[in-house]
Scaffold this active site. Structure first.
Site, PDB file in Angstrom:
ATOM      1  N   ILE A 134      59.958  51.360   6.737  1.00 12.39           N
ATOM      2  CA  ILE A 134      58.757  51.571   7.376  1.00 12.39           C
ATOM      3  C   ILE A 134      57.957  52.459   6.288  1.00 12.39           C
ATOM      4  O   ILE A 134      58.667  53.331   5.581  1.00 12.39           O
ATOM      5  CB  ILE A 134      58.160  51.981   8.726  1.00 12.39           C
ATOM      6  CG1 ILE A 134      59.160  53.346   8.994  1.00 12.39           C
ATOM      7  CG2 ILE A 134      58.995  50.962   9.828  1.00 12.39           C
ATOM      8  CD1 ILE A 134      59.068  53.687  10.692  1.00 12.39           C
ATOM      9  N   ASP A 135      56.737  52.227   6.212  1.00 10.69           N
ATOM     10  CA  ASP A 135      55.939  52.875   5.269  1.00 10.69           C
ATOM     11  C   ASP A 135      55.834  54.495   5.608  1.00 10.69           C
ATOM     12  O   ASP A 135      56.223  54.725   6.580  1.00 10.69           O
ATOM     13  CB  ASP A 135      54.519  52.521   5.330  1.00 10.69           C
ATOM     14  CG  ASP A 135      54.389  51.212   5.006  1.00 10.69           C
ATOM     15  OD1 ASP A 135      54.975  50.658   4.214  1.00 10.69           O
ATOM     16  OD2 ASP A 135      53.269  50.526   5.085  1.00 10.69           O
ATOM     17  N   LYS A 136      55.620  55.335   4.462  1.00 10.12           N
ATOM     18  CA  LYS A 136      55.590  56.619   4.670  1.00 10.12           C
ATOM     19  C   LYS A 136      54.799  57.357   5.731  1.00 10.12           C
ATOM     20  O   LYS A 136      54.946  58.257   6.446  1.00 10.12           O
ATOM     21  CB  LYS A 136      55.100  57.415   3.282  1.00 10.12           C
ATOM     22  CG  LYS A 136      54.719  58.846   3.376  1.00 10.12           C
ATOM     23  CD  LYS A 136      54.438  59.370   2.149  1.00 10.12           C
ATOM     24  CE  LYS A 136      53.938  60.913   1.989  1.00 10.12           C
ATOM     25  NZ  LYS A 136      53.159  61.345   1.017  1.00 10.12           N
TER      26      LYS A 136
END
Length: 258
Positions: A134-136
Site C-alpha cells: 500500500i502507498d506510503k
C-alpha cells in the site's frame, strides 16, 4: 531517472527488443511495462510481449538505481499476527513499503529484516516477503510471506481473487450516490511523470465504492478493487470529484480537515 528512445528496425517482441537495447532482463522489462514506464509510438505498452513493427518508436524510462540489498533496521513494527508462514503487519502512515523512487532505507522491508526470523525470497533482495503493498501515506494491514511456499500461495489467492482487500478513506465533499463503480484506464500522467492519471490508453482499473457515512462536508467510503494499479483509489477519487482528505498529491481542494 533516464529516458531512452529507440527506433525499431526489425520485427520482434517488445521485451526482447528492450532487453537487447538496455541489457536488462526480460522480467525487469516486464515490470517496467507493468509500471507504465514503456511507450510504443507515444502510447503506453499494454504488455511486454507486444509485437513491434519496423519503424515503431519505443520509449523507456529507467528508474534511478537502488542499492542491491536491503539492510535490517530497528524500526518499530506493529505485528498483529505471526506464525511459521506469514506475518500480518499494521503499517503506519508515512512508512514506505520498499526501496525505490529515491527511497534507499527506513522502509517496512528494513524493519521486517530486523524483527522477523525469515522472509520469502521470490521478490528478490530488495523486496523480501512483500506480496502486496500500500502507498506510503496509507495505513493498513499487510500480509507478509515468511517463505516461498506461502508467497506463491498468497500470490495465487490475489490473482484468483479468492482473498479480498478492503480499503476505507475519508473523502472531501458529500458523495451523492450510495455506491458505484469506476472503470477507467490509468497510466503515467503526461504533465507529471511521478503521478498517475486517467488516460485514454493505459491499464484498465476498476474500483467499487460504497458510502459508509456522511459527515458534514466529508464522506467516509469503503473501496474494493478488481485491479491493483498504482495510486488507483486516489486517482479514481479525484476523478469522481471527491479526493481523499489529506492527500498531498491528488487533492487540490484542501489537505487537512478544517
Amino acid at each position: 531517472m533516464e529516458i531512452l528512445t529507440f527506433s525499431v528496425e526489425n520485427e520482434m517482441r517488445l521485451d526482447v527488443f528492450l532487453a537487447e537495447k538496455t541489457e536488462k532482463t526480460r522480467s525487469a522489462i516486464k515490470k517496467l511495462v507493468d509500471d507504465g514506464e514503456v511507450k510504443v509510438n507515444g502510447k503506453p505498452a499494454l504488455k511486454a510481449g507486444l509485437n513491434l513493427k519496423c519503424g515503431d518508436r519505443v520509449e523507456i524510462i529507467i528508474p534511478t538505481a537502488v542499492p542491491l540489498s536491503a539492510e535490517a533496521e530497528n524500526i518499530p513494527l506493529d505485528i498483529v499476527y505471526q506464525d511459521g508462514d506469514i506475518a500480518v503487519i499494521n503499517k503506519p502512515q508515512g512508512l514506505t513499503v520498499h526501496t525505490g523512487n529515491g527511497v534507499h532505507g527506513s522502509t517496512l522491508v528494513n524493519a521486517l529484516l530486523y524483527h522477523l526470523d525469515s522472509l520469502s525470497g521470490i521478490n528478490g533482495v530488495l523486496r523480501p516477503g512483500i506480496v502486496h503493498r500500500i502507498d506510503k501515506d496509507t495505513s493498513g494491514l499487510l500480509v507478509v510471506a515468511k517463505n516461498d511456499k506461502a508467497h506463491l500461495s498468497l500470490s495465487e489467492q490475489i490473482k484468483d481473487k479468492t482473498c479480498g482487500r478492503i480499503y476505507v478513506a475519508l473523502l472531501d465533499g458529500v458523495m451523492k450516490n450510495d455506491r458505484g463503480t469506476v472503470d477507467t484506464f490509468i497510466g503515467r500522467s503526461e504533465k507529471n511523470r511521478t503521478q498517475m492519471a486517467i488516460v485514454r490508453e493505459g491499464r484498465r482499473a476498476v474500483t467499487h465504492y460504497e458510502v459508509i457515512k456522511r459527515y458534514g462536508a466529508y464522506t467516509l467510503c469503503r473501496f474494493k478493487l478488481e485491479t491493483g494499479r498504482t495510486h488507483q483509489i486516489r486517482v479514481h477519487c479525484k476523478h469522481l470529484g471527491y479526493p481523499i482528505v489529506g492527500d498531498p498529491v491528488y487533492n487540490t481542494k484542501r489537505t487537512n480537515l478544517t
